[in-house]
Design a protein around this motif. Structure first.
Motif, PDB file in Angstrom:
ATOM      1  N   GLU A  61      -4.765   3.045   0.788  1.00  0.00           N
ATOM      2  CA  GLU A  61      -4.841   2.080  -0.301  1.00  0.00           C
ATOM      3  C   GLU A  61      -4.357   2.760  -1.585  1.00  0.00           C
ATOM      4  O   GLU A  61      -4.281   3.988  -1.673  1.00  0.00           O
ATOM      5  CB  GLU A  61      -6.273   1.592  -0.467  1.00  0.00           C
ATOM      6  CG  GLU A  61      -6.791   0.771   0.702  1.00  0.00           C
ATOM      7  CD  GLU A  61      -8.221   0.336   0.502  1.00  0.00           C
ATOM      8  OE1 GLU A  61      -8.446  -0.553  -0.352  1.00  0.00           O
ATOM      9  OE2 GLU A  61      -9.113   0.881   1.169  1.00  0.00           O
ATOM     10  N   ALA A 115       0.866  -1.172   0.000  1.00  0.00           N
ATOM     11  CA  ALA A 115       0.000   0.000   0.000  1.00  0.00           C
ATOM     12  C   ALA A 115       0.907   1.227   0.000  1.00  0.00           C
ATOM     13  O   ALA A 115       2.113   1.111  -0.244  1.00  0.00           O
ATOM     14  CB  ALA A 115      -0.940  -0.021   1.208  1.00  0.00           C
ATOM     15  N   GLN A 160      -6.521  -3.716   1.941  1.00  0.00           N
ATOM     16  CA  GLN A 160      -5.886  -3.830   0.627  1.00  0.00           C
ATOM     17  C   GLN A 160      -5.637  -5.288   0.265  1.00  0.00           C
ATOM     18  O   GLN A 160      -5.737  -5.687  -0.898  1.00  0.00           O
ATOM     19  CB  GLN A 160      -4.568  -3.053   0.611  1.00  0.00           C
ATOM     20  CG  GLN A 160      -3.862  -3.025  -0.741  1.00  0.00           C
ATOM     21  CD  GLN A 160      -4.614  -2.229  -1.789  1.00  0.00           C
ATOM     22  OE1 GLN A 160      -4.652  -1.009  -1.757  1.00  0.00           O
ATOM     23  NE2 GLN A 160      -5.221  -2.928  -2.740  1.00  0.00           N
TER      24      GLN A 160
END
Length: 431
Positions: free
Chosen positions: A300, A166, A378
């Motif tokens: 994210e 991420a 994520q």
């Protein structure tokens, strides 16, 4: 005569009732000798599965994770009286090393690895199935983690952690996390200053692991829709070409550096010095970055121009048992202990690694953590790296492909077609 018949009938009934009563009593006696609950039954079975007399274990893991192995070794020693020796062999190198060291009798008994090499390990016959603790492992861990470690319906590993990537960001430089790539590009136009080594957004752009988020977000894939069909390579499909055209355009708008100029250490250094605003990395960096960056956040991936989220690769780290170990029972027991709910929580506390254990993931320390929660979210929107042996064909050509697209401006379709052809040739030659 009638009296005799009545007497005989009465005697027969008495004997029958007595016999039934005896059987009932016998059955009751037997049942009291057996475990009456599943917990007791499991405990009785656990007592029967003991380490081999005189066992001692060697465990391979990365240097940063030595602290976790040491904690588990201490608990294992207290429970079984068995010494556990740590040796530094990282999960990215352990299966390759075990391929030679295992059969030679000098490999670790238990070792940490990433799931994408499981297929190669099974093909080489260097790891044992997770048989004794199979049901327990399946019940306790996420479905994605179990699936990642399963080949031909056989579970081979003991899941330890899950990971994906991420975007860390410095809130002092980026007060509000960008939602889309358009937002990132706009920010880069005001922030980038190559002469001062200032950059808006950085990732290891010559590496297929870090670039797959673009491909996955545009609908490209490596081996079929579930990563298990080597005859169906979808990296050069229409979506893949569009993804790489966008990727290629970012050199002019976001990151004007060659692939060789970007490494993990360079990114981290620039980020901690306040010269990099957004740093793509994984949960393993959380603890050190929190110490170095006063106002740290994580988000994210930004949404792609096609309106779809990026879908990065994800991995499952697991402890595996050497098929050539002299102490398979002890090795299985240790692998199960170090991947338990208790030690997955310790792993998070010590190193920031995300648990695969479902109960551990629901622990308040993890569920309410602003960093772990984003990475776990994520992870749900990620693509597990294919684990079949043919994945080696991808890793053998990925850097050359992405470097040619980024550094040399090669047409994405030409580069991806060439990549797929080389992968197909490599797969065919390995049969």
């Amino acid at each position: 005569m009638k009296k005799m018949l009545v007497l005989m009938l009465t005697l027969t009934m008495v004997l029958a009732i007595s016999a039934c009563g005896g059987k009932a009593k016998e059955s009751t006696t037997e049942s009291t000798q057996q475990p009456t609950t599943k917990t007791e039954e499991a405990a009785a079975t656990e007592e029967e599965f003991l380490p081999e007399p005189g066992a001692k274990l060697v465990v391979w893991s990365s240097g940063t994770e030595k602290v976790l192995v040491d904690e588990a070794a201490k608990a294992f020693k207290e429970k079984y009286g068995i010494d556990v020796e740590f040796q530094e062999v990282g999960p990215d190198k352990s299966i390759e090393r075990m391929t030679t060291d295992g059969p030679a009798g000098v490999g670790a008994d238990v070792f940490l690895a990433v799931h994408d090499r499981i297929g190669s390990a099974v093909q080489s016959g260097i790891i044992l199935p997770n048989d004794y603790h199979e049901e327990e492992t399946k019940a306790n861990n996420s479905d994605k983690a179990i699936e990642a470690l399963t080949i031909d319906n056989i579970l081979y590993g003991y899941p330890n952690s899950v990971e994906t990537t991420a975007v860390f960001y410095n809130k002092d430089l980026v007060p509000e996390a960008p939602k889309t790539w358009d937002d990132v590009i706009k920010f880069a136009k005001t922030f980038n200053d190559p002469k001062k080594q200032k950059y808006a957004y950085m990732w290891e752009n010559g590496n297929g692991y870090w670039n797959f988020g673009f491909l996955g977000g545009y609908g490209a894939y490596v081996f079929g829709k579930d990563g298990s069909d080597p005859s169906d390579i979808g990296l050069n499909n229409e979506g893949g070409v569009e993804a790489m055209k966008f990727y290629q355009s970012l050199k002019n708008t976001v990151l004007p550096l060659k692939t060789a100029d970007i490494t993990s250490d360079i990114k981290k250094s620039l980020f901690t010095e306040g010269k990099l605003a957004m740093n793509v990395s994984g949960p393993w960096d959380t603890i050190s970055l929190k110490e170095a960056v006063k106002n740290l956040g994580v988000m994210e991936y930004p949404t792609l121009p096609n309106g779809q989220p990026m879908k990065p690769f994800s991995g499952v780290k697991a402890f595996l048992v050497n098929a050539n170990t002299k102490y398979p029972n002890a090795a299985k027991l240790f692998a199960n202990l170090i991947t338990s709910e208790e030690f997955q929580i310790k792993d998070f506390e010590l190193l920031g690694n995300l648990p695969s254990n479902k109960k551990a993931a629901e622990n308040d320390k993890i569920k309410n953590d602003p960093f772990a929660s984003v990475f776990l979210k994520q992870f749900e929107n990620s693509v597990p790296m294919p684990k079949i042996q043919q994945m080696n064909a991808f890793w053998s050509v990925h850097e050359a492909t992405f470097t040619s697209i980024w550094n040399d401006g090669v047409d994405p379709k030409v580069a991806l077609d060439d990549m797929v052809k080389k992968m197909q040739d490599s797969i065919a030659s390995s049969k």
